[in-house]
Design an enzyme around this catalytic site. Structure first.
Site, PDB file in Angstrom:
ATOM      1  N   THR A 195       0.809  -1.219   0.000  1.00 11.66           N
ATOM      2  CA  THR A 195       0.000   0.000   0.000  1.00 11.66           C
ATOM      3  C   THR A 195       0.846   1.274   0.000  1.00 11.66           C
ATOM      4  O   THR A 195       0.309   2.368   0.100  1.00 11.66           O
ATOM      5  CB  THR A 195      -0.952   0.020   1.210  1.00 11.66           C
ATOM      6  OG1 THR A 195      -0.230  -0.444   2.344  1.00 11.66           O
ATOM      7  CG2 THR A 195      -2.152  -0.866   0.980  1.00 11.66           C
ATOM      8  N   GLY A 196       2.174   1.107  -0.056  1.00 11.88           N
ATOM      9  CA  GLY A 196       3.021   2.296  -0.203  1.00 11.88           C
ATOM     10  C   GLY A 196       3.724   2.748   1.059  1.00 11.88           C
ATOM     11  O   GLY A 196       4.178   3.887   1.137  1.00 11.88           O
ATOM     12  N   HIS A 415     -21.029 -25.234 -11.678  1.00  5.59           N
ATOM     13  CA  HIS A 415     -20.519 -24.745 -10.390  1.00  5.59           C
ATOM     14  C   HIS A 415     -20.332 -23.216 -10.440  1.00  5.59           C
ATOM     15  O   HIS A 415     -20.831 -22.487  -9.581  1.00  5.59           O
ATOM     16  CB  HIS A 415     -19.185 -25.447 -10.081  1.00  5.59           C
ATOM     17  CG  HIS A 415     -18.596 -25.102  -8.755  1.00  5.59           C
ATOM     18  ND1 HIS A 415     -18.585 -25.958  -7.688  1.00  5.59           N
ATOM     19  CD2 HIS A 415     -17.980 -23.976  -8.323  1.00  5.59           C
ATOM     20  CE1 HIS A 415     -18.012 -25.379  -6.658  1.00  5.59           C
ATOM     21  NE2 HIS A 415     -17.621 -24.157  -7.027  1.00  5.59           N
ATOM     22  N   GLU A 416     -19.636 -22.760 -11.480  1.00  2.00           N
ATOM     23  CA  GLU A 416     -19.362 -21.315 -11.579  1.00  2.00           C
ATOM     24  C   GLU A 416     -20.645 -20.521 -11.875  1.00  2.00           C
ATOM     25  O   GLU A 416     -20.829 -19.423 -11.360  1.00  2.00           O
ATOM     26  CB  GLU A 416     -18.292 -21.025 -12.650  1.00  2.00           C
ATOM     27  CG  GLU A 416     -16.947 -21.709 -12.407  1.00  2.00           C
ATOM     28  CD  GLU A 416     -16.343 -21.410 -11.042  1.00  2.00           C
ATOM     29  OE1 GLU A 416     -16.695 -20.377 -10.441  1.00  2.00           O
ATOM     30  OE2 GLU A 416     -15.548 -22.235 -10.555  1.00  2.00           O
TER      31      GLU A 416
HETATM   32  P1  ATP Z   1       5.020  -4.200   2.046  1.00  2.00           P
HETATM   33  O1  ATP Z   1       4.155  -4.113   3.243  1.00  2.00           O
HETATM   34  O2  ATP Z   1       4.764  -5.422   1.231  1.00  2.00           O
HETATM   35  O3  ATP Z   1       6.466  -3.914   2.303  1.00  2.00           O
HETATM   36  P2  ATP Z   1       4.579  -1.498   1.207  1.00  2.00           P
HETATM   37  O4  ATP Z   1       3.313  -1.031   1.818  1.00  2.00           O
HETATM   38  O5  ATP Z   1       5.853  -1.046   1.810  1.00  2.00           O
HETATM   39  O6  ATP Z   1       4.531  -3.045   1.041  1.00  2.00           O
HETATM   40  P3  ATP Z   1       5.601  -0.350  -1.166  1.00  2.00           P
HETATM   41  O7  ATP Z   1       6.826  -1.186  -1.203  1.00  2.00           O
HETATM   42  O8  ATP Z   1       5.745   1.045  -0.707  1.00  2.00           O
HETATM   43  O9  ATP Z   1       4.497  -1.081  -0.317  1.00  2.00           O
HETATM   44  O10 ATP Z   1       4.867  -0.366  -2.570  1.00  2.00           O
HETATM   45  C1  ATP Z   1       5.166  -1.318  -3.545  1.00  2.00           C
HETATM   46  C2  ATP Z   1       4.953  -0.726  -4.913  1.00  2.00           C
HETATM   47  O11 ATP Z   1       3.573  -0.491  -5.139  1.00  2.00           O
HETATM   48  C3  ATP Z   1       5.623   0.616  -5.107  1.00  2.00           C
HETATM   49  O12 ATP Z   1       6.904   0.477  -5.598  1.00  2.00           O
HETATM   50  C4  ATP Z   1       4.686   1.296  -6.114  1.00  2.00           C
HETATM   51  O13 ATP Z   1       5.035   0.928  -7.428  1.00  2.00           O
HETATM   52  C5  ATP Z   1       3.336   0.714  -5.835  1.00  2.00           C
HETATM   53  N1  ATP Z   1       2.504   1.571  -4.965  1.00  2.00           N
HETATM   54  C6  ATP Z   1       1.953   1.198  -3.793  1.00  2.00           C
HETATM   55  N2  ATP Z   1       1.207   2.178  -3.281  1.00  2.00           N
HETATM   56  C7  ATP Z   1       1.293   3.220  -4.125  1.00  2.00           C
HETATM   57  C8  ATP Z   1       0.750   4.528  -4.153  1.00  2.00           C
HETATM   58  N3  ATP Z   1      -0.032   4.964  -3.166  1.00  2.00           N
HETATM   59  N4  ATP Z   1       1.055   5.329  -5.193  1.00  2.00           N
HETATM   60  C9  ATP Z   1       1.836   4.888  -6.171  1.00  2.00           C
HETATM   61  N5  ATP Z   1       2.374   3.672  -6.221  1.00  2.00           N
HETATM   62  C10 ATP Z   1       2.115   2.832  -5.226  1.00  2.00           C
END
Ligand code: ATP
Length: 583
Positions: A195-196, A415-416
Site C-alpha cells: 500500500t506504499g 458450479h461457476e
Molecule cells: P510491504 O508491506 O509489502 O512492504 P509497502 O506497503 O511497503 O509493502 P511499497 O513497497 O511502498 O508497499 O509499494 C510497492 C509498490 O507499489 C511501489 O513500488 C509502487 O510501485 C506501488 N505503490 C503502492 N502504493 C502506491 C501509491 N499509493 N502510489 C503509487 N504507487 C504505489
C-alpha cells in the site's frame, strides 16, 4: 549459534560418524570368520586344504581355505613358519598388523576428517565474517535527485499529511524545541502489503532532504549471535554521524513478534536482544536531534506492546487500501509512461479493482504493457488490461486444456454459474466482472469474479450474501448432478463460507442466539469455547444452503442457460451475464 554454523557442525559430525562406522565395519569385516585352533590349522595344512595365509606380527593370523571359507588362528611366531607354509603350497601374503589397508585406511580417514573439519570451520568463519561485514554495512540512499517524493505517491492523503508535519520537524527541530514540543521518535506505518509504506518513508526523507537508512526486520532473523544488536547500534551511529536522517525498519513485526515467544525457536533470544538494542538506541538519542525512526508492519496486532509505548513508536499512521479515487490516481500515475489506447477508461478500471493495493495496480498496468509488447501491439488496450486483470487475480490461464474432459467442463460450468447466479440474485448491486471455466495455473478449475460494492463497512446482509455466493457452486452441482455426484471442487468455497460464518457470529456479534459475545476474546483468554458456536455455524450454513438451493431451483432455466453459454464461450463478462439473467 547461527544456523549455518550449526548445519556445518552437523555435516562434520555426520561425516565423522559415517567414517567411524565404515572403519568399524572394515575392521570387523572378518568377524564371521571361523576361529580355529593352531592344531586344526596344522591338520588343514597337512591335508593341503589351506589356500592362502596373511602373515603379520600380531597374535593372530588369518587366511583362506580352498573351499573359500576364511579362518583366523593363533600366530605361532615360530621361525621358518613362512617356509613351512610355502612348502605346503600355501600362498603367503605378508601384511602389517590388521592388513595394509586396515592400517592405512583409518589414518587416511582420520586425516581427511581433520582436514574436512578444519576446512569447514575455516570456511564457516570466513562466511560468518563476510556476512557480518555485509550486515553491518548499512548504506544510506543519499542521491536526493533520484529519490521518491510525495508526488510519486497517489492517494494515501491522510498518511502524507501526517508525514508532511514531520518534514518540518526534521528540517527545523529548533523551532519546535522553543515551544517545548517534542518530535515524535518513532512512527509506525501499518496496513496491508503493497500500500506504499516504504514509498512514504522514502518520500519523507526526500522531502526533508536527509539521508534515508533502511533495514528490514526479517534480516535479523537468522543472524549470528549479537550481530543484530550490533547492527542496530551501527545503524544509529551512522545516522547520528550524518546529522539529521530518516531510519526505516520494514517488517518490524519480525523483531517484535519474536519477543512474545510465538516463534519460540532459537531465534527469539536473538530477536529479543535486537529489539532491546533498538529500544535502547531510540531512547538514547536526544530529542529534537532531527533523527526519526519509521517502521512498517502489515500486522500491528502481533506487535510487542513495548514498541508502542510513549517515546517509542507512539505515532501510528494507517496506510490502508486505496478507495476508488485513490485507485484512479495510482493508475494514472503508473500509466504516465505507458502508451494507452483510446478505449482504455482508467476510471472504469479503478471501479473494477476493489481491494487492489497500489502494488497490485502497478502490477496490473505492468502486466498489460507486457501483454501488449508480446503481441507487438502499438498501444495497451482494454483487452490487454482485462487479460492482465485475470492474471494478477487468478494467475495465468492454463494453456493445455485438452486433457479436461467434457464432464469436468460441464461440472465446472454449473458450479461457476451457480456462484454467478446467486451473486446477482441476492443483491443486484453485486458485480460479476467475469465468470470463467478456464482453469488457471494456480490450480483453480474456473472462477466467478464477484466484485462487492465499494463500501467502508460490511453489513450483516453483505456477509450473509457472500456466504450464499460461496455456497452457490456446491448447491448447483447438487441440484444438477444429484447428491451422490457432488465434487471436491467446493472445498475452498466451504472454507470461506465457514470462516465468514464464524466471524459473523463469533467476532461481529451478529447472531441473535449467541449475542454480542466476542469469541476472539474468549479464545485469547484461554477460556473454552462452548460448542454452541460450532452448532450455530452449522445451523446457519445449512439454512443458507437450503435457501441457495431454492433460489437456484426457481432460476433453473437461467442456471442452465448460463452454464451452456459458459461451456460454449469458456468465459463471460458482466454484460453477457446480465443479458442471460435478464437483468
Ligand atoms: P510491504 O508491506 O509489502 O512492504 P509497502 O506497503 O511497503 O509493502 P511499497 O513497497 O511502498 O508497499 O509499494 C510497492 C509498490 O507499489 C511501489 O513500488 C509502487 O510501485 C506501488 N505503490 C503502492 N502504493 C502506491 C501509491 N499509493 N502510489 C503509487 N504507487 C504505489
Amino acid at each position: 549459534m547461527n544456523l549455518n554454523i550449526k548445519k556445518r557442525y552437523l555435516i562434520v559430525f555426520l561425516v565423522i560418524a559415517i567414517l567411524t562406522v565404515g572403519i568399524y565395519f572394515y575392521a570387523n569385516k572378518n568377524k564371521e570368520i571361523n576361529e580355529i585352533s593352531y592344531r586344526t590349522f596344522n591338520e588343514y595344512l597337512e591335508k593341503g586344504k589351506v589356500k592362502e595365509v596373511y602373515l603379520n606380527e600380531s597374535s593372530k593370523i588369518s587366511g583362506k581355505l580352498y573351499d573359500d571359507s576364511e579362518f583366523v588362528t593363533d600366530n605361532p611366531r615360530i621361525e621358518n613358519f613362512k617356509e613351512k607354509l610355502l612348502l605346503a603350497n600355501v600362498d603367503v601374503i605378508e601384511t602389517t598388523k590388521g592388513g595394509v589397508l586396515g592400517q592405512i585406511l583409518p589414518v587416511v580417514f582420520m586425516f581427511s576428517g581433520i582436514f574436512l573439519v578444519a576446512y569447514l570451520i575455516k570456511n564457516g568463519t570466513k562466511q560468518a565474517e563476510k556476512e557480518m561485514a555485509n550486515m553491518a554495512n548499512v548504506e544510506a540512499e543519499t542521491s536526493i535527485s533520484k529519490r521518491i517524493s510525495f508526488k510519486d505517491i497517489a492517494g494515501n492523503e491522510e498518511a502524507k499529511e501526517s508525514l508532511r508535519e514531520l518534514v518540518d520537524f526534521i528540517k527545523e527541530p529548533g523551532k519546535y524545541a522553543k515551544y517545548g514540543a517534542r518530535m515524535p521518535r518513532g512512527v509506525l506505518l501499518y496496513g496491508p502489503p503493497g500500500t506504499g509504506k516504504t514509498l512514504l518513508a522514502k518520500a519523507l526523507a526526500t522531502e526533508a532532504q536527509v539521508p534515508f537508512y533502511a533495514v528490514s526486520g526479517s534480516d535479523f532473523i537468522q543472524v549470528y549471535a549479537g550481530l543484530g544488536a550490533s547492527r542496530i547500534r551501527k545503524l544509529f551511529k551512522k545516522a547520528k554521524e550524518s546529522g539529521k536522517s530518516v531510519i526505516f525498519i520494514d517488517e518490524i513485526d519480525a523483531l517484535g513478534k519474536a519477543r512474545k515467544g510465538i516463534n519460540s525457536n532459537s531465534g527469539s533470544e536473538e530477536g529479543d536482544r535486537t529489539l532491546n538494542a533498538l529500544l535502547t538506541e531510540m531512547s538514547g538519542f536526544k530529542e529534537n536531534e532531527g533523527i526519526i525512526v519509521l517502521a512498517a508492519t502489515n500486522r500491528i496486532d502481533t506487535l510487542d506492546e513495548a514498541l508502542l509505548r510513549p517515546g517509542r513508536f507512539d505515532r501510528q499512521i494507517e496506510v490502508g487500501l486505496p478507495d476508488v479515487n485513490a485507485r484512479y490516481a495510482i493508475l494514472k500515475l503508473h500509466s504516465k509512461n505507458k502508451p494507452l489506447a483510446k478505449d482504455v477508461d482508467l476510471k472504469e478500471v479503478a471501479r473494477e479493482t476493489v481491494y487492489f493495493s497500489g502494488a497490485m495496480l502497478e502490477n496490473l498496468l505492468n502486466e498489460s504493457a507486457m501483454i501488449a509488447a508480446r503481441n507487438k501491439n502499438s498501444n495497451i488496450t482494454m483487452d490487454h488490461i482485462n487479460k492482465a486483470y485475470l492474471k494478477v487475480l487468478v494467475g495465468e490461464e492454463k494453456k493445455d486444456r485438452s486433457s479436461i474432459s467434457k464432464e469436468d467442463r460441464e461440472i465446472t460450468a454449473y458450479h461457476e454459474a451457480g456462484h454467478a447466479l446467486i451473486a446477482k440474485r441476492v443483491d443486484k448491486n453485486n458485480k460479476v466482472a467475469k465468470v470463467s471455466i478456464i482453469p488457471s495455473t494456480r490450480g483453480m478449475g474456473g472462477f466467478s469474479l464477484n466484485i462487492p460494492p465499494d463500501r467502508m463497512y460490511q453489513t450483516k446482509k453483505d456477509i450473509e450474501n457472500n456466504i450464499k455466493i460461496a455456497l452457490g457452486g456446491r448447491a448447483a452441482e447438487e441440484i444438477i448432478f444429484g447428491t451422490e455426484y457432488i465434487t471436491t471442487g467446493a472445498s475452498s468455497d466451504l472454507k470461506k463460507a465457514t470462516e465468514m460464518a464464524i466471524s459473523m457470529i463469533g467476532s461481529y456479534g451478529m447472531d441473535k442466539d449467541l449475542g454480542l459475545v466476542s469469541y476472539d476474546v474468549i479464545v485469547n483468554n484461554n477460556l473454552t469455547i462452548d460448542s454452541k458456536l460450532v452448532e450455530r455455524v452449522k445451523e446457519l450454513l445449512n439454512t443458507f444452503y437450503e435457501e441457495v438451493k431454492k433460489i437456484l431451483l426457481q432460476n433453473k432455466e437461467y442456471l442452465d442457460a448460463l452454464a451452456r453459454k459458459l461451456i460454449l464461450e469458456e468465459s463471460l463478462n458482466e454484460e453477457q451475464i446480465s443479458k442471460i439473467l435478464d437483468i
